[in-house]
Design an enzyme around this catalytic site. Structure first.
Site, PDB file in Angstrom:
ATOM      1  N   ARG A 101      47.259 111.038  79.942  1.00 20.73           N
ATOM      2  CA  ARG A 101      46.244 111.124  81.286  1.00 20.73           C
ATOM      3  C   ARG A 101      44.853 110.366  81.172  1.00 20.73           C
ATOM      4  O   ARG A 101      44.372 110.495  80.091  1.00 20.73           O
ATOM      5  CB  ARG A 101      46.120 112.432  81.576  1.00 20.73           C
ATOM      6  N   TYR A 250      52.216 106.724  83.460  1.00 22.05           N
ATOM      7  CA  TYR A 250      52.226 107.891  82.599  1.00 22.05           C
ATOM      8  C   TYR A 250      52.070 109.298  83.016  1.00 22.05           C
ATOM      9  O   TYR A 250      51.217 109.461  83.848  1.00 22.05           O
ATOM     10  CB  TYR A 250      51.238 107.764  81.464  1.00 22.05           C
ATOM     11  N   LYS A 259      50.387 117.458  87.941  1.00 19.77           N
ATOM     12  CA  LYS A 259      48.989 117.775  87.720  1.00 19.77           C
ATOM     13  C   LYS A 259      48.217 117.671  89.005  1.00 19.77           C
ATOM     14  O   LYS A 259      47.561 118.272  89.621  1.00 19.77           O
ATOM     15  CB  LYS A 259      48.071 116.942  86.552  1.00 19.77           C
ATOM     16  N   HIS A 279      47.037 126.634  85.391  1.00 20.48           N
ATOM     17  CA  HIS A 279      47.382 125.544  84.562  1.00 20.48           C
ATOM     18  C   HIS A 279      47.902 126.821  83.410  1.00 20.48           C
ATOM     19  O   HIS A 279      47.220 127.184  82.174  1.00 20.48           O
ATOM     20  CB  HIS A 279      46.371 124.895  83.749  1.00 20.48           C
ATOM     21  N   SER A 301      45.706 121.640  77.560  1.00 26.56           N
ATOM     22  CA  SER A 301      46.778 120.807  77.149  1.00 26.56           C
ATOM     23  C   SER A 301      47.226 120.844  75.677  1.00 26.56           C
ATOM     24  O   SER A 301      46.041 120.585  74.897  1.00 26.56           O
ATOM     25  CB  SER A 301      46.698 119.316  77.626  1.00 26.56           C
ATOM     26  N   CYS A 303      48.373 122.848  73.616  1.00 23.20           N
ATOM     27  CA  CYS A 303      47.782 123.857  72.523  1.00 23.20           C
ATOM     28  C   CYS A 303      48.902 124.843  72.397  1.00 23.20           C
ATOM     29  O   CYS A 303      48.929 126.181  71.929  1.00 23.20           O
ATOM     30  CB  CYS A 303      46.670 124.859  73.470  1.00 23.20           C
ATOM     31  N   ASP A 326      54.004 125.411  82.172  1.00 25.08           N
ATOM     32  CA  ASP A 326      52.759 124.691  82.287  1.00 25.08           C
ATOM     33  C   ASP A 326      51.969 125.101  83.465  1.00 25.08           C
ATOM     34  O   ASP A 326      50.745 125.240  83.667  1.00 25.08           O
ATOM     35  CB  ASP A 326      52.953 123.220  82.540  1.00 25.08           C
ATOM     36  N   ARG A 421      56.717 112.416  74.774  1.00 26.48           N
ATOM     37  CA  ARG A 421      57.024 113.549  75.720  1.00 26.48           C
ATOM     38  C   ARG A 421      58.518 113.713  75.533  1.00 26.48           C
ATOM     39  O   ARG A 421      59.133 112.599  75.991  1.00 26.48           O
ATOM     40  CB  ARG A 421      56.397 113.603  76.951  1.00 26.48           C
TER      41      ARG A 421
HETATM   42  C1  OXD Z   1      48.988 118.329  80.244  1.00 28.88           C
HETATM   43  C2  OXD Z   1      50.405 118.121  80.454  1.00 28.88           C
HETATM   44  O1  OXD Z   1      48.536 117.266  79.966  1.00 28.88           O
HETATM   45  O2  OXD Z   1      51.036 119.552  80.726  1.00 28.88           O
HETATM   46  O3  OXD Z   1      48.412 119.501  80.277  1.00 28.88           O
HETATM   47  O4  OXD Z   1      50.996 117.154  80.175  1.00 28.88           O
HETATM   48 MN    MN Z   2      49.522 120.979  81.040  1.00 28.22          MN
END
Ligand code: OXD
Ligand code: MN
Length: 639
Positions: A101, A250, A259, A279, A301, A303, A326, A421
């Protein structure tokens, strides 16, 4: 008013499978029945066909035949490579310039600046959202979008965030020139032609995405992944419920349901409609004996939200089931219960570090029908990334890295990109909750905040109430991760784990949370903070994490049930010594170190948090938060 911010103009269309749009002529409909679509959808499609000038229009129906057709095309072109070991699984390697991102190029466009960003003190550019004026945005869009799909197919993807037709769900239409995006959207959202019936005359979130490489494209295309990294521009229009994204394919930049829509745009819709778009993962935790509690947890993100949402308990008799990993859309119902749905239909999880030990349920989820981006591939047709070393049978097997280099385990360099991913259907998760698509949502008993905090922050604490909990969320910080363009081990503020995803003024957002506390008749969940990542003097993690996190969730459940297992401290309620079940790991865990509250650390931490909120939220910081900070400072001073 500029054309971009205008309503799409009236269009004319003929009865044949072509649209006649102003200044254009004929654009063939490659697939789908354009005339049968709802009028607003037809206008939207025709307007963008005129504006973007694709060579054809492909109206997606979400069928398996459609996916097969696209996959074959991408295999022929070399964008996808099949993983022979699995059913319907593919690897995709992006241009190495397009791997995450791009927050620095992500904007919110509103007429008034302070609808988007707080009134910060001084001229300092705040870090809580980037505002762009309609005029400047218009210039940026006009220098990119007109004609940007020339020579390419325009895919029209109707999708639902949340179960199709549920009162908590919302509909979007994404226009894109990337068929990789189409394939991932089919996994991450509900793509079906039923959307058109449900939509009828209703409104939808308009999502416009282009890789930004009109033909003839004279720049070098790397890995069959055309993109335009220097020109990336991602603009959100919360007032018009619209997103425009240019230049990147991406994940969060291009799968606009995730998002951009389900967080940034939905965040603003939620403010207007009185709910919350966050989130957060959502999980059900069933205790031995059968009582179930639901928890929503917000971590920045990368974590470990996916790992927590799919936790395999190390304590006997406990069962965790995943509702989402998420994003949570949450709303208080007429009984005052906070009900949450997962608006997504798939997981777009960080692959490195995922293995049969750390997250067997994620592994099981992507054994079929999945797309792996920027992972490595073994010569026997399997995915590979850092963390799978011990699980590969043949340690000497040849591997092709995400950069296309030949490589072997133990050699220098990385096999996969750290933000590689997996994209897999949520329904394939062995512990997906039977209620994960319940239109009513699940009742949330507790909210957790957390982050990667190597220093000072104990394993778990509970806030002193809703307002204090909102401060705990606002004070969230974490080590930077690879999900965005940041590098290094810097501790960054990530309030409510929403810093990159805020859709409006963060001060107003905090007030939106606080107003739930001002209302009567709402059953407010308890708010906690967790930290699996504290390290000891020797640099090692003090807590084993993963499946052992159930021990912390057990304590959280006890608190939800008002059990007397907590003591007051300067930062909130801490577990009374021994109230976290450590059976079997007593030797590994140093309770005193894990729960110590170094006074100097907390003194400077709260000062730093206050300075951050003063600087970044300024005059928009709600007074309740200032009061909570003051109370916290007083408690810390008394330590
Ligand atoms: C993020 C994702 O970047 O979930 O938070 O991809
Ligand atoms: Mn996320």
């Amino acid at each position: 008013m500029s054309r971009e911010l205008d309503v799409e103009p009236e269009i004319k269309y003929t009865e044949v499978h072509e649209i006649i749009v102003p200044h254009l002529g004929h654009i063939p409909i490659a697939k789908g029945d354009f005339h049968a679509l709802p009028t607003k959808a037809k206008k939207f499609i025709a307007f963008y066909a005129d504006y973007l000038k694709p060579r054809g229009i492909f109206i997606c129906d979400g069928s398996n035949e459609e996916a097969t057709e696209i996959i074959h095309k991408l295999e022929e072109r070399g964008t996808l490579e099949q993983l022979e070991k699995y059913e319907n699984c593919y690897v995709c390697r992006t241009d190495p310039a397009d791997v995450a991102r791009v927050e620095s190029k992500t904007w919110i466009c509103t007429k008034e600046k302070h609808k988007t960003v707080p009134r910060c003190h001084g001229d300092a550019k705040g870090g809580l959202g980037q505002w762009i004026s309609p005029e400047d945005c218009q210039k940026e869009l006009q220098s990119r979008f007109p004609g940007c799909m020339a020579g390419r197919m325009m895919y029209v993807i109707p999708f639902s965030m949340g179960p199709v037709g549920s009162p908590l769900s919302k509909i979007g239409i994404e226009i894109t020139d990337s068929n990789y995006v189409l394939l991932c959207m089919r996994v991450m959202t509900r793509v079906t032609s039923k959307i058109w019936e449900v939509l009828g005359d209703g409104d939808f979130v308009k999502c416009i995405h282009s890789m930004g490489c009109p033909r003839p494209w004279r720049k070098k295309v790397v890995n069959h992944w055309p993109c335009n990294p220097e020109r990336i521009f991602i603009a959100h229009f919360p007032e018009e419920r619209k997103v425009k994204s240019f230049g990147s394919g991406y994940g969060g930049n291009s799968l606009l349901g995730k998002k951009c829509f389900a967080l940034r745009i939905a965040n603003a819709i939620a403010r207007d409609e009185g709910w919350m778009a966050e989130h957060m993962l959502i999980m059900g935790i069933t205790k031995p004996g059968g009582k179930e509690h639901y928890i929503a947890a917000a971590f920045p993100s990368a974590c470990g939200k996916t790992n927590l949402a799919m936790l395999e308990s190390t304590l006997p008799g406990w069962k965790v089931r995943c509702v989402g990993d998420d994003i949570a859309w949450m709303r208080f119902n007429e009984k005052g219960e906070l009900r949450a749905i997962n608006p997504e239909a798939g997981f777009f999880g960080v692959a490195p570090g995922t293995n049969w030990k750390t997250n067997p349920n994620a592994m099981a989820s992507f054994q079929k029908n999945s797309i792996f981006t920027n992972v490595a591939k073994t010569d026997d047709g399997s995915y590979y990334w850092e963390g799978l070393e011990d699980e590969v049978e043949d340690k000497n097997i040849g591997i092709t890295t995400w950069l296309g280099k030949r490589w072997k385990i133990g050699e220098e360099g990385k096999a996969a990109h750290p933000n590689a991913r997996f994209c897999s259907p949520a329904a394939q998760c062995p512990i997906i909750h039977p209620k994960w698509e319940d239109p009513e949502g699940v009742p949330i008993d507790a909210i957790l905040f957390g982050g990667r905090r190597p220093e000072g922050v104990p394993l778990v604490f509970e806030s002193y109430g809703w307002n204090h909990g909102v401060l705990v969320g606002a004070a969230c910080k974490s080590e930077a991760t690879a999900a965005a363009e940041f590098h290094g081990k810097k501790i960054m503020h990530d309030p409510m784990a929403m810093r990159p995803f805020m859709g409006y003024n963060f001060g107003e957002y905090l007030d939106h949370w606080l107003q739930f506390g001002r209302q009567s008749g709402l059953k407010l969940p308890k708010i906690f903070h967790v930290n699996w990542f504290r390290t000891g003097a020797d640099g090692h993690f003090l807590w084993p994490g993963f499946g052992d996190n159930i021990r912390v969730l057990d304590w959280v459940c006890k608190r939800v049930e008002d059990k007397d297992v907590a003591v007051e401290s300067a930062i909130g309620y801490l577990p009374t010594k021994g109230s976290i079940d450590l059976s079997g790991i007593e030797d590994k865990v140093k309770w005193d170190e894990l729960f110590s509250l170094p006074k100097d650390y907390w003194k400077s931490d709260i000062e730093e948090t206050k300075a951050f909120l003063d600087r970044e939220v300024g005059d928009d910081l709600p007074k309740e938060i200032c009061e909570e900070i003051k109370k916290m400072q007083e408690r810390i001073n008394k330590m």
